[in-house]
Design a protein around this motif. Structure first.
Motif, PDB file in Angstrom:
ATOM      1  N   LEU A  69       1.034  -1.109   0.063  1.00  0.00           N
ATOM      2  CA  LEU A  69       0.096  -0.106   0.100  1.00  0.00           C
ATOM      3  C   LEU A  69       0.833   1.381  -0.105  1.00  0.00           C
ATOM      4  O   LEU A  69       0.485   2.120  -0.595  1.00  0.00           O
ATOM      5  N   VAL A  70       1.826   1.159   0.748  1.00  0.00           N
ATOM      6  CA  VAL A  70       2.731   2.405   0.872  1.00  0.00           C
ATOM      7  C   VAL A  70       3.525   2.627  -0.306  1.00  0.00           C
ATOM      8  O   VAL A  70       3.471   3.902  -0.939  1.00  0.00           O
ATOM      9  N   LEU A  71       3.984   1.610  -1.097  1.00  0.00           N
ATOM     10  CA  LEU A  71       4.690   1.751  -2.412  1.00  0.00           C
ATOM     11  C   LEU A  71       3.593   2.246  -3.328  1.00  0.00           C
ATOM     12  O   LEU A  71       3.825   2.979  -4.397  1.00  0.00           O
ATOM     13  N   LEU A  72       2.476   1.544  -3.251  1.00  0.00           N
ATOM     14  CA  LEU A  72       1.385   2.129  -4.222  1.00  0.00           C
ATOM     15  C   LEU A  72       1.112   3.588  -3.986  1.00  0.00           C
ATOM     16  O   LEU A  72       1.001   4.565  -4.999  1.00  0.00           O
ATOM     17  N   LEU A  73       0.795   3.936  -2.904  1.00  0.00           N
ATOM     18  CA  LEU A  73       0.835   5.374  -2.451  1.00  0.00           C
ATOM     19  C   LEU A  73       1.729   6.334  -3.167  1.00  0.00           C
ATOM     20  O   LEU A  73       1.570   7.397  -3.664  1.00  0.00           O
TER      21      LEU A  73
END
Lengths: 330, 238
Positions: free
Chosen positions: A172-176
């Protein structure tokens, strides 16, 4: 006199959408603690669909071979891991780099053609990569897939747990972060040029811009994003199979993009989440006929919401403006 | 940027194997105004396509100022100073007015947009609207403004008045006059409204079946109704 419509401030809109993705992710973490594997797959697949959106939605080039870039990123990250690279962030970097190189080559081949021939070229490329992955079993594990991936804790501190919490938050963090960077890129002069190329490349040339280099950069960027997604999937599942470089996966990515709305990064993410979420729910409820239900749903969306689900937000805003419930900006 | 002259010599061009433009030569001095007239289908738009490198050139040369554009690609011609306002306007319909203008800026700063808004204040009012929501006149203003933001030294305008109300035509011709008087660009105009074209231009060429059948000063053509009738048809006189 023609209708007067306007867009809200782009940067504010991007921030709101980014915050919505973050909130949705956090809500999923709390509400679906037993389905974090699925949520992580949605996040990694979102990389694939967003990467497809850059090429198809923005630059206007239809491709059915995007999974080749995703899968090559996954294989690269897995092989790096098997060679001793345990740090997940570095593995994602390796996947992104492999995807970028593959994207550059992919673009150099695909951009030599146009229209239907171009689409066929993308299919041929993904089939070639799939067949190569099947034959090169020393590197890919062939039809058995590549397993034995052992990932170290993130930055030496966050260990991947059995419930998939760390894996999901990592994805999720990498996607954001990726969405934030891409939002800036698509709002930049380069992004504007890309959107103009997608609508009318000939006109862009007469305005003094070279089209081919911009498209090659886009394919490279798109490959990097797809490769990162592949690497995240390899890290979270611990295995890379032939399905990661399949034509079917490429086609499904296109379906998700159309469902969410092409030409919008957040449409790509929404399409991925809705499609994979529904797929999971419907296949559990009706394991024998779920594809029929999904197919009918897609037909309904394409016929009645042709610009994708995210276009509904704009339609609601326009309706509110018509009824005087929302001020329409100039 | 100062206007540059356009020198075309023996240009033969067309689409695929079909030759449309045959042995066309003309010379417009820097800051001059040339109108290209002719009935429908005589090759006027193909001539512009050949000048901008879109149509296939078979022979002949194209020189803008001191730069030989003959073998250059479309985007290189635009960067060299050749601007085009196409007949179909070709604005980016899903982009806003401002985004359309930004696409024409080349490497100029964003502040240069003020020039476009000064020339066409209506565009400033509509800057947040998408291209598809503009009227025909506004689309034409946008197409012209986008072209001039690239600081062309020679601007090719393909039927800019087509399908527009007379009052809008007046506004556009006033704007084109202002551009020509600024001394920043040479203007080559294709127009079916013969009267307006003759009033605007210094020189005229008339095409028939891809060849120049008459060329001379605008006043000379104005004084020769029989030439207009013979080459363009009485019905074309507005």
């Amino acid at each position: 006199m023609s209708a007067v419509t306007a867009r809200p401030s782009p940067l504010r809109g991007d921030f709101i959408k980014l915050a919505a993705v973050a909130l949705a992710g956090l809500a999923a973490l709390v509400l679906f603690p037993n389905d974090l594997g699925l949520m992580t797959r949605i996040a990694s697949s979102a990389f694939l669909v967003v990467s497809l959106d850059l090429v198809t939605g923005y630059a206007g080039i239809a491709t059915l071979g995007q999974a080749a870039l995703f899968g090559l990123g996954a294989y690269a990250a897995a092989n790096a891991n098997l060679a001793g690279l345990g740090e997940p962030i570095l593995m994602v970097a390796v996947g992104g780099l492999a995807g970028a190189v593959a994207g550059l080559i992919f673009g150099a081949v695909v951009l030599r053609s146009r229209g239907l021939a171009q689409l066929v070229l993308t299919i041929a490329l993904v089939q070639l990569v799939h067949e190569a992955a099947n034959k090169l079993s020393d590197i890919t594990g062939g039809s058995d897939g590549l397993s034995g991936i052992d990932v170290a804790p993130i930055l030496g501190a966050f260990r991947f747990d059995l419930y998939g919490r760390t894996g999901f938050v990592f994805a999720l963090v990498l996607l954001l972060a990726t969405l934030a960077v891409l939002s800036v890129i698509v709002r930049s002069p380069f992004g504007l040029k890309l959107r103009a190329i997608g609508r009318d490349p000939g006109r862009v040339r007469t305005l003094g811009a070279a089209v081919m280099p911009a498209l090659l950069v886009t394919f490279t960027l798109s490959g990097a994003v797809a490769g990162m997604g592949g690497a995240i999937e390899a890290i979270s599942t611990g295995v890379v199979g032939l399905d990661s470089v399949s034509f079917e996966r490429s086609a499904m990515a296109l379906v998700m993009l159309v469902l969410g709305g092409s030409g919008s990064l957040y449409g790509a993410v929404a399409g991925t989440a809705v499609f994979m979420g529904l797929e999971s729910i419907i296949s559990a409820a009706n394991p024998f006929h779920w594809l029929i239900i999904v197919g009918v749903l897609l037909i309904v969306v394409v016929l009645f919401v042709p610009r994708g689900l995210t276009s509904l937000a704009g339609d609601v805003r326009r309706l509110l403006a018509i009824f005087g419930l929302r001020r329409d900006k100039r | 940027m100062a206007a540059e002259g356009l020198q075309v010599t023996g240009l033969v061009a067309g689409w695929g194997d079909t030759v449309i433009v045959e042995d066309v030569s003309f010379d417009v001095p820097a800051g001059g105004r040339l109108a290209v007239l002719g009935r429908n289908g005589v090759g006027k738009t193909t001539l512009f396509s050949a000048l901008t490198g879109i149509a296939r050139r078979r022979s002949g040369s194209i020189i803008l100022g001191e730069t030989d554009l003959t073998r250059t690609r479309t985007f290189e011609r635009a960067l060299s100073g050749l601007g085009l306002v196409p007949q179909t306007r070709d604005i980016f319909r899903s982009l806003t007015v401002e985004e359309n203008l930004l696409a024409g800026l080349k490497r100029r700063p964003r502040s240069a947009l003020a020039e476009a808004y000064q020339l066409f204040p209506r565009l400033a009012e509509r800057r947040s609207n998408q291209g598809e929501h503009l009227s025909g006149g506004e689309q034409q203003m946008l197409s012209i403004a986008r072209a001039i933001l690239g600081e062309p030294t020679c601007l090719l305008l393909d039927e800019p008045l087509e399908g527009l109300a007379p009052v809008i035509c007046d506004q556009l011709m006033t704007a084109l006059d202002a551009l020509a008087l600024s001394g920043r660009m040479t203007i080559v105009l294709i127009e079916q409204q013969i009267r307006r074209a003759i009033d605007f231009a210094d020189w005229i060429i008339i095409l028939e079946r891809g060849r120049i059948v008459w060329s001379g000063e605008a006043d000379e053509l104005n004084a020769s109704p029989e030439t207009i009738e013979r080459t363009l048809g009485v019905a074309a006189m507005h």
